[in-house]
Design a protein around this motif. Structure first.
Motif, mmCIF file in Angstrom:
data_model
loop_
_atom_site.group_PDB
_atom_site.id
_atom_site.type_symbol
_atom_site.label_atom_id
_atom_site.label_comp_id
_atom_site.label_asym_id
_atom_site.label_seq_id
_atom_site.Cartn_x
_atom_site.Cartn_y
_atom_site.Cartn_z
ATOM 1 N N SER A 81 -69.750 55.363 38.476
ATOM 2 C CA SER A 81 -70.042 56.426 39.433
ATOM 3 C C SER A 81 -71.154 57.344 38.955
ATOM 4 O O SER A 81 -71.741 58.077 39.741
ATOM 5 N N TYR A 95 -61.358 50.822 52.184
ATOM 6 C CA TYR A 95 -59.980 51.242 51.943
ATOM 7 C C TYR A 95 -59.219 51.135 53.261
ATOM 8 O O TYR A 95 -59.503 51.875 54.206
ATOM 9 N N GLU B 205 -62.395 43.503 44.593
ATOM 10 C CA GLU B 205 -63.567 44.282 45.010
ATOM 11 C C GLU B 205 -63.169 45.682 45.474
ATOM 12 O O GLU B 205 -63.937 46.625 45.356
ATOM 13 N N LEU B 206 -61.953 45.788 45.985
ATOM 14 C CA LEU B 206 -61.461 47.094 46.420
ATOM 15 C C LEU B 206 -61.382 48.054 45.239
ATOM 16 O O LEU B 206 -61.778 49.213 45.315
ATOM 17 N N LYS B 208 -63.091 47.689 42.464
ATOM 18 C CA LYS B 208 -64.464 47.946 42.010
ATOM 19 C C LYS B 208 -65.125 49.011 42.875
ATOM 20 O O LYS B 208 -65.806 49.899 42.356
ATOM 21 N N ALA B 209 -64.928 48.892 44.190
ATOM 22 C CA ALA B 209 -65.529 49.861 45.104
ATOM 23 C C ALA B 209 -65.042 51.270 44.783
ATOM 24 O O ALA B 209 -65.819 52.228 44.762
ATOM 25 N N ALA B 210 -63.749 51.387 44.497
ATOM 26 C CA ALA B 210 -63.190 52.702 44.179
ATOM 27 C C ALA B 210 -63.774 53.232 42.877
ATOM 28 O O ALA B 210 -64.021 54.426 42.728
ATOM 29 N N ARG B 211 -64.026 52.337 41.931
ATOM 30 C CA ARG B 211 -64.615 52.790 40.666
ATOM 31 C C ARG B 211 -66.049 53.247 40.867
ATOM 32 O O ARG B 211 -66.488 54.232 40.289
ATOM 33 N N VAL B 212 -66.789 52.497 41.701
ATOM 34 C CA VAL B 212 -68.162 52.917 41.989
ATOM 35 C C VAL B 212 -68.139 54.279 42.685
ATOM 36 O O VAL B 212 -69.017 55.107 42.473
ATOM 37 N N ASP B 213 -67.118 54.498 43.518
ATOM 38 C CA ASP B 213 -66.990 55.786 44.197
ATOM 39 C C ASP B 213 -66.542 56.893 43.245
ATOM 40 O O ASP B 213 -66.409 58.048 43.658
ATOM 41 N N GLY B 214 -66.250 56.540 42.025
ATOM 42 C CA GLY B 214 -65.960 57.558 41.032
ATOM 43 C C GLY B 214 -64.489 57.844 40.819
ATOM 44 O O GLY B 214 -64.137 58.764 40.080
ATOM 45 N N ALA B 215 -63.613 57.079 41.468
ATOM 46 C CA ALA B 215 -62.183 57.327 41.310
ATOM 47 C C ALA B 215 -61.709 56.802 39.961
ATOM 48 O O ALA B 215 -62.149 55.749 39.508
#
Lengths: 371, 315
Positions: A81, A95, B205-206, B208-215
């Motif tokens: 991030s 999501y 991928e879900l 991964k997406a959350a990690r890219v979003d900074g979660a």
């Protein structure tokens, strides 16, 4: 130092990245510099390491060795991030329990951004991607194309420097894929961000890329502009991978003299003095003569006689609408040629073929390198 | 054109009275009767008075109620007016084990407390463990998981004695928290397996997406994964509620006399040999004990099946 100056001018710089799982080497000491605003496509078959490389850039995978710079900053150990990247996945990865709006704003909310700023950014992204009518819907209620647009929007709102696409169109049907492809190109022209795009679809690669990196077995085979890759493939692998229908390869031997070289094709000689060899004329070398289907002319009647013309038999015809693909038997070898769909051929017909030598590629039979 | 070609081809659709169906339904009805008979007998017996029970017709319910005579622990004969709910009342508030005559209510409450604490704690721990094992691999995570799974194959009895020593040293032995602790520990292997496999079946991928979003670890768990884990959560809740409510072994070993759960008390009522055997009260107590899991199954059957199916697709 040269590397320091390099990483300043380039948006993303990858230096000697390697990735291995035990004995399995997925990436082999790979370096790559991507200038600001470039659309780079990583192209290759599955298992060539292109997704691994993208995941390393995103920070989702830790490379076994090497460094990654984004905007001149060494981000090799940085959290995904905090790298200034946005990523779009093949399966959309939205999501499922959040509305489109909350999907878009999730990253911003995590970062603790002010509400009105979030609203502004979501509004702008949804305008650009034309997803405003769906903001209150759940991903389940959207079509594949709309979902992928939301996924792109999720990267867009975060105002990132680099967009990473991991086969974003592979889950869509052919028509939507073509539409969204154009939209991604339009988006790139509008935003001017650096984009790194992984695909195994060469049409996507050709149409979108400023430069294509053709990958195989964890290393880059050729990194060039799409048309260069198409017309001057560096080796036999790239030549065979790019282009559909694919290039014809004819086993031959370089003959003649250094001034007027020839190749021997099924007992006849072809003058190749028009061909630009990279490094001298390798007379006597065993080679593969490569010609794309559109660089082969089919001749009939009076034109079918003369020098550098080879007799062949029509085997079958594949009409493709815009043009037709004609398969010919040239001695013992099979060759395909692209012709106007208005021309008709019947299987069994005796014709002659002519190669456009200036457009051809010649590869070393042993190493596969372009000569 | 012949009319034959226009007739529908193939055999005519079947009707409900086809003989295959009759066989199937007969079998299903007989099976249901076989399994429901004990329940039926327990229920009607719990509403009878002892005189009717002594009449010996166990299949026939009692419709009229009169006086009832019982013997109290001191040996006196007590006569009281009988109601249809009398055995239930006695079971709840009066039935004796030894010299204690407070019915099963205190133990019912014990069971409620044990279940109410054990279920959320064990699920919370297993949820986090399963999530970590599936999405945040560490150096020995696979080995750790294997040990955990092997743990689920070791019979509880083997670990009873070490567990007694452990809880004794922790200073919680013979308390309700001890039972909660033991349930949490022994629930871990199977629940972790359940959650790990469920999370592993979600697209990576879900995550991964959350990690890219900074979660981070917890945010991904609570805001992304947990809302998607409802089906498996239902399975876990049902598994744990019924398992813990029905548990006898840990209750009798770890709870201590005043903290016995329902099941232990029920056993003590049945096995106490003092005075008359009050079958009606015992049946009523049984029904009270069984009502909780029964209710859970009735209320959540649909979700339970859905959850089991959801977990079974990929593993």
């Amino acid at each position: 130092m040269s590397t320091a100056t390099k990483s300043k001018t380039s948006s993303v710089s990858i230096q000697n990245i390697a990735q291995s799982y035990g004995a399995l080497q997925v990436l082999k000491e790979l370096s790559l510099d991507i200038p600001e605003g470039e659309f780079l496509v990583l192209l290759g078959p599955s298992g060539c390491g292109k997704s691994t490389l993208l995941n390393c850039i995103a920070g989702l995978l830790e490379p076994t060795q090497g460094k990654i710079f984004i905007k001149g900053k060494n981000v090799t150990w940085e959290e995904p991030s905090k790298r200034g990247i946005g990523m779009v996945f093949q399966s959309y990865a939205l999501y499922p329990q959040m509305t489109v709006e909350r999907n878009l704003s999730f990253g911003l909310r995590v970062a603790g951004m002010a509400k009105d700023e979030i609203e502004k950014r979501v509004k702008r992204a949804s305008e650009i991607l034309q997803i405003e009518p769906y903001l209150q819907r759940k991903p389940m209620q959207l079509s594949g194309g709309q979902r992928q647009r939301v996924a792109i929007g999720r990267a867009l709102v975060r105002d990132v420097d680099v967009f990473l696409f991991d086969e974003p169109l592979s889950n869509l049907d052919a028509k939507l894929r073509a539409e969204l492809r154009v939209e991604i190109k339009r988006l790139h022209q509008r935003l001017g961000n650096t984009m790194i795009y992984v695909t195994h679809d060469q049409i996507e690669a050709m149409t979108l890329a400023d430069r294509i990196a053709v990958m195989k077995g964890g290393s880059i085979q050729q990194l060039d502009a799409p048309l260069t890759i198409y017309s001057k493939p560096k080796n036999r692998y790239v030549a065979g991978f790019i282009g559909s229908p694919s290039m014809n390869f004819i086993k031959a031997k370089i003959g003649g003299t250094a001034k007027s070289p020839t190749v021997e094709v099924s007992g006849q000689t072809l003058d190749i003095s028009q061909y630009a060899f990279i490094d001298g004329t390798p007379v006597g070398r065993e080679v593969e003569f490569g010609a794309r289907p559109e660089h082969i002319n089919i001749l009939r009647g009076a034109a079918a006689k003369g020098k550098n013309v080879f007799s062949a038999t029509i085997e079958l015809v594949e009409p493709m609408g815009s043009d037709s693909l004609v398969w010919l038997e040239l001695g013992s070898q099979k060759v395909s040629a692209r012709v106007e769909s208005s021309e008709t051929f019947t299987p069994g017909e005796k014709v002659a073929v002519q190669f456009r030598v200036d457009q051809a590629s010649i590869f070393d039979l042993q190493s596969g390198d372009r000569l | 054109m012949s009319t034959e070609a226009l007739d529908p081809q193939g055999p005519k659709p079947r009707h409900w009275y086809e003989w295959e169906r009759i066989v199937v339904y007969t079998f299903l009805i007989l099976t249901s009767v076989y399994f429901l008979m004990p329940l039926y007998i327990v229920i009607i017996t719990s509403f009878k008075d002892l005189d009717h029970i002594r009449d010996g017709n166990i299949f026939w319910p009692q419709f009229s109620y009169g006086e009832i005579t019982t013997t109290d622990p001191a040996g006196n004969t007590v006569t009281a007016m009988a109601h249809w709910w009398s055995p239930w009342y006695r079971a709840m508030f009066e039935v004796c084990t030894g010299l204690e005559c407070r019915g099963i209510t205190p133990n019912f409450l014990n069971s409620v407390i044990i279940t109410a604490w054990s279920v959320p704690i064990s699920i919370a721990v297993a949820l986090t463990t399963g999530y970590a094992l599936s999405n945040w691999p560490f150096k020995f995570s696979e080995a750790f998981f294997t040990v955990l799974i092997v743990g689920s194959f070791i019979p509880f009895q083997v670990m009873l004695y070490p567990m007694v020593l452990l809880t004794k040293n922790m200073g919680i032995y013979s308390t309700l928290s001890c039972v909660v602790f033991v349930h949490t520990v022994f629930g871990l292997p199977i629940l972790t397996l359940l959650f790990r496999n469920y999370f592993a079946s979600l697209p990576v991928e879900l995550f991964k997406a959350a990690r890219v979003d900074g979660a981070g670890f917890w945010r991904i768990l609570f805001q992304v994964f947990l809302p998607m884990a409802i089906p498996i959560m239902t399975v876990a809740v049902i598994l744990q509620v019924t398992g813990i409510w029905n548990d006898f072994l840990f209750g009798v070993v770890f709870a201590g006399l005043p903290n016995y759960p329902m099941t232990v008390k029920l056993n003590n009522i049945f096995t106490s040999t003092f005075g008359i055997k009050e079958y009606n009260v015992e049946m009523a107590a049984t029904m009270i004990a069984g009502s909780v899991p029964l209710l859970i199954y009735f209320l959540s059957g649909k979700y339970f099946i859905r959850g089991i199916a959801a977990g079974a697709v990929k593993g």
